[in-house]
Design an enzyme around this catalytic site. Structure first.
Site, PDB file in Angstrom:
ATOM      1  N   GLU A   1      19.006  86.376  31.354  1.00  0.00           N
ATOM      2  CA  GLU A   1      17.887  86.319  30.424  1.00  0.00           C
ATOM      3  C   GLU A   1      17.380  87.712  30.051  1.00  0.00           C
ATOM      4  O   GLU A   1      17.424  88.640  30.846  1.00  0.00           O
ATOM      5  CB  GLU A   1      16.765  85.468  31.023  1.00  0.00           C
ATOM      6  CG  GLU A   1      17.192  84.004  31.048  1.00  0.00           C
ATOM      7  CD  GLU A   1      16.187  83.057  31.668  1.00  0.00           C
ATOM      8  OE1 GLU A   1      16.208  81.877  31.276  1.00  0.00           O
ATOM      9  OE2 GLU A   1      15.401  83.459  32.530  1.00  0.00           O
TER      10      GLU A   1
ATOM     11  N   CYS B   1      12.795  93.510  28.095  1.00  0.00           N
ATOM     12  CA  CYS B   1      13.040  93.419  29.535  1.00  0.00           C
ATOM     13  C   CYS B   1      14.482  92.944  29.720  1.00  0.00           C
ATOM     14  O   CYS B   1      14.851  91.855  29.311  1.00  0.00           O
ATOM     15  CB  CYS B   1      12.038  92.433  30.133  1.00  0.00           C
ATOM     16  SG  CYS B   1      12.277  92.161  31.889  1.00  0.00           S
TER      17      CYS B   1
ATOM     18  N   CYS C   1      20.974  88.058  41.969  1.00  0.00           N
ATOM     19  CA  CYS C   1      20.629  89.249  42.745  1.00  0.00           C
ATOM     20  C   CYS C   1      20.885  88.938  44.209  1.00  0.00           C
ATOM     21  O   CYS C   1      20.573  87.854  44.686  1.00  0.00           O
ATOM     22  CB  CYS C   1      19.167  89.633  42.541  1.00  0.00           C
ATOM     23  SG  CYS C   1      18.724  91.150  43.414  1.00  0.00           S
TER      24      CYS C   1
ATOM     25  N   CYS D   1      14.674  88.690  47.717  1.00  0.00           N
ATOM     26  CA  CYS D   1      13.239  88.821  47.986  1.00  0.00           C
ATOM     27  C   CYS D   1      12.618  87.428  48.020  1.00  0.00           C
ATOM     28  O   CYS D   1      12.988  86.547  47.245  1.00  0.00           O
ATOM     29  CB  CYS D   1      12.562  89.679  46.928  1.00  0.00           C
ATOM     30  SG  CYS D   1      13.213  91.360  46.900  1.00  0.00           S
TER      31      CYS D   1
ATOM     32  N   CYS E   1      11.067  85.615  44.708  1.00  0.00           N
ATOM     33  CA  CYS E   1      11.723  85.871  43.421  1.00  0.00           C
ATOM     34  C   CYS E   1      12.716  84.772  43.079  1.00  0.00           C
ATOM     35  O   CYS E   1      13.620  84.457  43.861  1.00  0.00           O
ATOM     36  CB  CYS E   1      12.429  87.222  43.454  1.00  0.00           C
ATOM     37  SG  CYS E   1      13.419  87.544  41.987  1.00  0.00           S
TER      38      CYS E   1
ATOM     39  N   CYS F   1       7.510  87.588  34.787  1.00  0.00           N
ATOM     40  CA  CYS F   1       8.206  88.291  35.870  1.00  0.00           C
ATOM     41  C   CYS F   1       8.586  87.347  36.983  1.00  0.00           C
ATOM     42  O   CYS F   1       7.773  86.561  37.438  1.00  0.00           O
ATOM     43  CB  CYS F   1       7.303  89.311  36.539  1.00  0.00           C
ATOM     44  SG  CYS F   1       6.608  90.471  35.467  1.00  0.00           S
TER      45      CYS F   1
HETATM   46  N1  SAH Z   1      15.184  94.029  41.089  1.00  0.00           N
HETATM   47  C1  SAH Z   1      14.210  94.860  40.512  1.00  0.00           C
HETATM   48  C2  SAH Z   1      13.859  94.505  39.081  1.00  0.00           C
HETATM   49  C3  SAH Z   1      13.740  93.055  38.720  1.00  0.00           C
HETATM   50  S1  SAH Z   1      12.350  92.182  39.273  1.00  0.00           S
HETATM   51  C4  SAH Z   1      12.969  94.889  41.378  1.00  0.00           C
HETATM   52  O1  SAH Z   1      12.879  94.096  42.295  1.00  0.00           O
HETATM   53  O2  SAH Z   1      12.132  95.742  41.133  1.00  0.00           O
HETATM   54  C5  SAH Z   1      10.981  92.811  38.309  1.00  0.00           C
HETATM   55  C6  SAH Z   1       9.630  92.678  39.023  1.00  0.00           C
HETATM   56  O3  SAH Z   1       9.206  91.304  39.125  1.00  0.00           O
HETATM   57  C7  SAH Z   1       9.693  93.194  40.457  1.00  0.00           C
HETATM   58  O4  SAH Z   1       8.557  93.965  40.765  1.00  0.00           O
HETATM   59  C8  SAH Z   1       9.685  91.906  41.234  1.00  0.00           C
HETATM   60  O5  SAH Z   1       9.283  92.109  42.546  1.00  0.00           O
HETATM   61  C9  SAH Z   1       8.747  91.064  40.444  1.00  0.00           C
HETATM   62  N2  SAH Z   1       8.809  89.636  40.761  1.00  0.00           N
HETATM   63  C10 SAH Z   1       9.846  88.958  41.295  1.00  0.00           C
HETATM   64  N3  SAH Z   1       9.519  87.661  41.438  1.00  0.00           N
HETATM   65  C11 SAH Z   1       8.251  87.512  41.003  1.00  0.00           C
HETATM   66  C12 SAH Z   1       7.377  86.401  40.871  1.00  0.00           C
HETATM   67  N4  SAH Z   1       7.754  85.169  41.209  1.00  0.00           N
HETATM   68  N5  SAH Z   1       6.153  86.609  40.359  1.00  0.00           N
HETATM   69  C13 SAH Z   1       5.779  87.855  39.953  1.00  0.00           C
HETATM   70  N6  SAH Z   1       6.561  88.927  40.042  1.00  0.00           N
HETATM   71  C14 SAH Z   1       7.789  88.777  40.554  1.00  0.00           C
HETATM   72 FE1  SF4 Z   2      16.443  91.065  43.319  1.00  0.00          FE
HETATM   73 FE2  SF4 Z   2      14.318  89.608  42.657  1.00  0.00          FE
HETATM   74 FE3  SF4 Z   2      14.239  91.243  44.774  1.00  0.00          FE
HETATM   75 FE4  SF4 Z   2      14.277  92.283  42.305  1.00  0.00          FE
HETATM   76  S1  SF4 Z   2      12.641  91.002  43.176  1.00  0.00           S
HETATM   77  S2  SF4 Z   2      15.494  92.931  44.083  1.00  0.00           S
HETATM   78  S3  SF4 Z   2      15.588  90.784  41.262  1.00  0.00           S
HETATM   79  S4  SF4 Z   2      15.560  89.424  44.556  1.00  0.00           S
END
Ligand code: SAH
Ligand code: SF4
Length: 366
Positions: free
Chosen positions: A91, A104, A111, A115, A118, A338
Site C-alpha cells: 500500500e 507514504c 515486515c 513490532c 503493527c 499509520c
Molecule cells: N518500519 C518503519 C516504518 C514503517 S511504520 C518503522 O517502524 O519506523 C511507520 C510508523 O507507524 C512507525 O513509527 C510505526 O511504529 C507506526 N505504527 C505501526 N503500527 C501502528 C499502529 N497500529 N498505530 C499507530 N502507529 C503505528
Molecule cells: Fe516493521 Fe511495523 Fe515494526 Fe515498522 S512498526 S519495523 S513496519 S513491524
C-alpha cells in the site's frame, strides 16, 4: 533479459547507456522522461533518436507495479494498492495538506520485525521490494492522481513509513532515495524525504554516509524493558546504542533534529512517568516528538490512549523543552492510517511456529 529502467538510478542508467555505447546525456534524457514526465512508452520520447528507441525496446522495459485499487477518503487521502507479483501487494498513501502533498511509500512486502502493535508486522514478511517497486509507487501515484497529465508536481514530501522496514532493505532503498532527490527525476529536497526506522543501527550510520535525508526513529518506549517487548529489534540494538547512532546521524543530517515517533498505547507506554523518562533518555539528542494515537486493527490487543492522555503526555514533553506534535489521523475511513497498512502479504517466515522470543534476523548487505 531486458532491464527494467525503473530499477536504475542516475549512475545505473549512465552505466547502462555506456554499455550500449551511448553518451551520458542520453541517460539523463531518459531519466527525465521516466520520472519527470512519467513516461512508459519509448516511442513517446521524442528527443531520442529513432534508432536508439528501437535498441531500447529490445534491451529495456519500463515496468512499475500495477495499480490494483485506489481508494479516496473523505479528507482527500488516497490509498493505493500496488501489485508486486506472486500474490503480494503493498500500500501507498497520498496525504494532501494545504502546503504540501506527502506520499507514504512501502519498502517491503510485509515486515519481519514483528513490532507488537503493527498490522504490517502481524502479516509476516515475504520479500524486499525492488528499486522499481519502491520508486514505482511515486511514478504510479503521480499518474493515478492526474499529476502527470496536468504536469503538476504536487508530491512535495515522501515518507518511507508504509509497509516494511526501509533500513532492512538498504540495497534497494538507497537508489530509490537517490532518484527521489535527483533533479532529473523527482527533485525533492533532502529535508522533505524522511526515512522512518525502528532502529537498525548499522544502517542508520550507512544512510548518514551515503545519502543523508530526514530521519524518524520509532521509539515507542522510554526504557529497554518495555521496548524489548514492543519493538523486538531493540534486543539487538538497545536504547543507549540507538541514541548514540542518532547523535552520529545528526552530525551529517539535513535537519538539526531527529523525529521520534511514539505510538500512544493506553496504559502501556502513556503514563506521566514514561514521558518523564523520555526526557531523560533523549537529553543529549536534539529531537522532536511525534505522538501517534494507536490505530487499532483486529486482534491487536492494544487500545488507543485517550485524547486527554495524549495531550497531557505532550504537555510534559513540551514543558521539558521538546517540540511535540500529535499526528492527526488521516484517511481513517479507508484504513489508511499509520500501522494499518496491510496490503496482501504471503508470509514466508512461518511465524506461528517461530519462537516469539527470538530476535529477528535482519539481513544486511555489506
Ligand atoms: N518500519 C518503519 C516504518 C514503517 S511504520 C518503522 O517502524 O519506523 C511507520 C510508523 O507507524 C512507525 O513509527 C510505526 O511504529 C507506526 N505504527 C505501526 N503500527 C501502528 C499502529 N497500529 N498505530 C499507530 N502507529 C503505528
Ligand atoms: Fe516493521 Fe511495523 Fe515494526 Fe515498522 S512498526 S519495523 S513496519 S513491524
Amino acid at each position: 533479459m531486458t532491464t527494467n529502467l525503473l530499477n536504475l538510478d542516475a549512475t545505473g542508467l549512465n552505466d547502462f547507456f555506456a554499455q550500449m555505447g551511448e553518451k551520458p546525456f542520453r541517460a539523463r534524457q531518459v531519466l527525465r522522461w521516466l520520472h519527470r514526465a512519467g513516461e512508459e512508452d519509448f516511442d513517446a520520447m521524442s528527443d531520442i533518436a529513432k534508432s536508439l528507441r528501437v535498441k531500447l525496446k529490445e534491451k529495456a522495459c519500463i515496468l512499475a507495479p500495477a495499480l490494483l485499487s485506489d481508494h479516496a477518503a473523505a479528507d482527500g487521502t488516497h490509498k493505493f494498492l500496488c501489485d508486486v507479483g506472486n500474490g503480494n501487494a503493498v500500500e501507498t498513501v497520498f496525504i494532501p495538506e494545504e502546503d504540501r502533498g506527502t506520499l507514504c511509500v512501502s519498502t517491503q512486502a510485509g515486515c519481519a520485525l514483528d513490532c507488537a502493535f503493527c498490522s504490517t508486522g502481524k502479516q509476516g514478511f515475504n520479500r524486499n521490494l525492488t528499486v522499481a517497486e519502491i520508486v514505482g509507487q511515486l511514478w504510479l501515484a503521480n499518474r493515478a492522481l492526474g499529476f502527470v497529465a496536468r504536469e503538476e508536481r504536487l508530491i512535495s514530501n515522501v515518507v518511507l513509513m508504509g509497509m516494511g522496514e526501509p533500513l532492512a532493505n538498504y540495497e534497494n532503498v538507497l537508489p530509490a532515495l537517490r532518484l527521489m532527490l535527483d533533479d532529473n527525476a523527482y527533485g525533492l529536497s533532502r529535508r522533505r524525504v524522511t526515512v522512518s526506522t525502528s532502529g537498525i543501527v548499522p544502517a542508520i550510520d550507512r544512510l548518514g554516509q551515503d545519502c543523508p535525508v530526514a530521519l524518524a526513529v520509532s521509539l515507542h518506549a522510554p526504557n529497554n524493558a518495555l521496548r524489548d517487548r514492543l519493538v523486538p529489534i531493540n534486543r539487538k540494538y538497545p536504547l543507549a546504542v540507538l541514541m548514540a547512532a542518532c547523535r552520529r546521524y545528526l552530525a551529517v543530517a539535513p535537519r538539526d533534529f531527529i523525529t521520534f515517533e511514539y505510538v500512544m498505547l493506553d496504559q502501556v507506554n502513556d503514563r506521566d512517568c514514561d514521558a518523564q523518562e523520555l526526557l531523560k533518555l533523549t537529553r543529549d539528542v536534539p529531537c522532536k516528538f511525534n505522538l501517534i494515537p494507536f490505530n487499532p486493527f483486529p486482534h491487536s490487543g492494544f487500545r488507543r490512549s485517550s485524547a486527554t492522555r495524549v495531550r497531557r503526555f505532550a504537555e510534559i514533553l513540551m514543558t521539558g523543552g521538546i517540540v511535540t506534535t500529535t499526528r492527526r489521523t488521516r484517511g481513517e475511513d479507508i484504513d489508511a492510517a499509520c500501522g494499518q497498512l496491510a496490503g496482501q502479504v504471503l508470509d514466508r517466515t512461518n511465524r506461528v511456529t517461530r519462537s516469539r522470543e527470538s530476535v529477528p534476523i535482519v539481513e544486511m548487505t555489506p
